[in-house]
Design a protein around this motif. Sequence first.
Motif, short mmCIF file in Angstrom:
data_model
loop_
_atom_site.label_atom_id
_atom_site.label_comp_id
_atom_site.label_asym_id
_atom_site.label_seq_id
_atom_site.Cartn_x
_atom_site.Cartn_y
_atom_site.Cartn_z
N ALA A 150 17.22 1.50 -6.29
CA ALA A 150 18.18 2.31 -5.19
C ALA A 150 17.69 1.98 -3.56
N GLU A 151 16.17 2.05 -3.53
CA GLU A 151 15.73 1.80 -2.44
C GLU A 151 16.07 0.46 -1.57
N LEU A 152 15.93 -0.58 -2.60
CA LEU A 152 15.98 -2.07 -2.21
C LEU A 152 17.49 -2.15 -1.80
N ARG A 153 18.47 -1.60 -2.78
CA ARG A 153 19.94 -1.83 -2.73
C ARG A 153 20.42 -1.26 -1.35
N ARG B 285 0.87 -1.10 -0.08
CA ARG B 285 0.15 -0.15 -0.13
C ARG B 285 0.91 1.08 0.14
N LYS B 286 1.81 1.14 0.88
CA LYS B 286 2.67 2.45 1.08
C LYS B 286 3.40 2.85 -0.25
N MET B 287 4.09 1.43 -0.77
CA MET B 287 4.83 1.67 -2.00
C MET B 287 3.82 2.21 -3.17
N LEU B 288 2.67 1.76 -3.22
CA LEU B 288 1.86 2.13 -4.40
C LEU B 288 1.46 3.78 -4.31
N ASN B 289 1.22 4.21 -2.94
CA ASN B 289 0.87 5.38 -2.75
C ASN B 289 1.95 6.25 -3.01
N GLU B 290 3.07 5.77 -2.78
CA GLU B 290 4.29 6.95 -2.62
C GLU B 290 5.30 6.79 -3.99
N THR B 291 5.17 5.82 -4.87
CA THR B 291 6.25 5.52 -5.81
C THR B 291 5.97 6.41 -6.83
N PRO B 292 7.00 7.39 -6.91
CA PRO B 292 6.70 8.62 -8.08
C PRO B 292 6.85 7.64 -9.60
N THR C 177 8.53 -3.00 -2.42
CA THR C 177 7.60 -3.41 -1.48
C THR C 177 8.58 -3.98 -0.16
N PHE C 178 9.59 -4.65 -1.00
CA PHE C 178 10.58 -5.52 0.08
C PHE C 178 11.39 -4.46 0.81
N ALA C 179 11.89 -3.47 -0.07
CA ALA C 179 12.63 -2.25 0.51
C ALA C 179 11.84 -1.89 1.73
N ASP C 180 10.74 -1.52 1.70
CA ASP C 180 9.86 -0.86 2.74
C ASP C 180 9.66 -1.84 4.02
#
Length: 469
Positions: free
Chosen positions: A153-156, A133-140, A352-355
């Motif tokens: 970059a987020e997951l790395r 949810r968070k990822m879908l709301n916030e991903t540019p 999603t995994f990064a978050d």
Amino acid sequence: MSRSRTNSGAGELLVELRRDSSVPLHQQLESGIRDRIRQGLLRADVVMPATRALATDLGLSRGVVVEAYQQLVAEGYLVSRTGGYTQVAPAAAGILVQERAAGELGGPPRIDFKYSKPDVSQFPRAAWLRSIRKMLNETPNRSLAYLDGRGTAELRESLADYLNRVRGTSARPENMLICNGFAQGSRLLLQVLAAAGYRRLAVEDPSDNELREVAVNAGLEAVGVPVLETGLDVEALERSGADVVMVTAAHQFPTGAVASARTRAALIAWATKHDALIIEDDYDAEYRYDREPIGAIQGLAPECVVYAGTASKTLAPGLRLGWLILPCRLVEQMSDAKVRDDRGSPVFDQLTFADFIARGEFDRHLRRMRPRYRRLRDALVGRLAEQVPDLVPIGVSAGLHVMTWLPADLSEAAVTKAALDRGLGVYGLAPYWVDAGPGGLVFGYGSLTESEVVEGIDLLADAISSLRR
Ligand SMILES: Cc1ncc(COP(=O)(O)O)c(C=O)c1O
């Protein structure tokens, strides 16, 4: 016999013939027809095209078709009828399909110690959903374009922080590459290494057998090096002439040995001396039940080691999420190889995994799973000691599998067969040897319940005593 279903018109029998092949045309025709009958594509009693019509249709002499039909009649696939026509024999039609169905009816074993299955029923769905949810709301929007081959970059960043904290690695986000599991990461890596001039991969003996095939397909030679209680035999590695080695140092698969500090130092000294590379497959290091896991070798020598990790044991194999920490000199080639292979791993899963990691959910999930797996392992080892004391587990208390050697009076084939007759799946060590070695069993327990583990060992004890009677 009915002659109702016909297949006699020109063009109705599609058989691919390769005229440049060294296989004679009548044999190609035979195997084309035979395969179609076995697969059920030509059904029972179907009337085959007349030999003259089929010969014209396929541009063959009639004699070639006659010869093929005669051979298939002799093998029982076709029946020659009075009246001069030929039908598909009912007993042969669809036998492949029937064989498959029979296999399925026999079904998978009721209790299955097959390795490599974590308990996916414990997948942290609620927490994963919050991250989705968070990822879908916030991903540019810009993140939804084609990305750098290394991954988001987020997951790395999340993974580098996590691995440096938990596994003692020395990861920088720019040196990390996200891949579709170890399977893809190792394949791309071996291809890149072969292209860069590496020639010989040393693998632990015994070890995961699929990797050897991948190495050979990539153009590398694969050689086995024995595993001792203290990890890989580095003196044998020295003699092997390898320029790259794959190790599961934290928990050797399948023996469960842990590379001692001395072995790890010797591996790094070997790599430095020969300008060679260590690939560290850290597939299940998060599950260590009796003491802290040893740190990754990568943390001691980042430029000599490619570190490989996966979510397949910790979360679920179906996620297809894996990662590599690369020495600087391999980053660009690996990133290019990943782009060439599939243009990058799915962005939403990575974010999603990064978050999920950044929120501490990964740590929470592992804290929850560790005692569960430990209880399963304890149940397995305890029941073995009670019921089959001569099957002694080796290796440390870790991971999702246990290995035992088999006493000399028992063969893997006989034990696995007697177990299967009782609805139990147990698996031998044979596929994992590079050079043949003694018999053993590998028990995966990740997806079983405690009572299944106990019942499984009781069935195994019964199977073994039946063999010894
Ligand atoms: C030794 C070893 N390494 C790595 C893996 C993980 O492979 P993947 O990440 O492709 O699922 C497995 C899976 O069973 C394994 O046995």
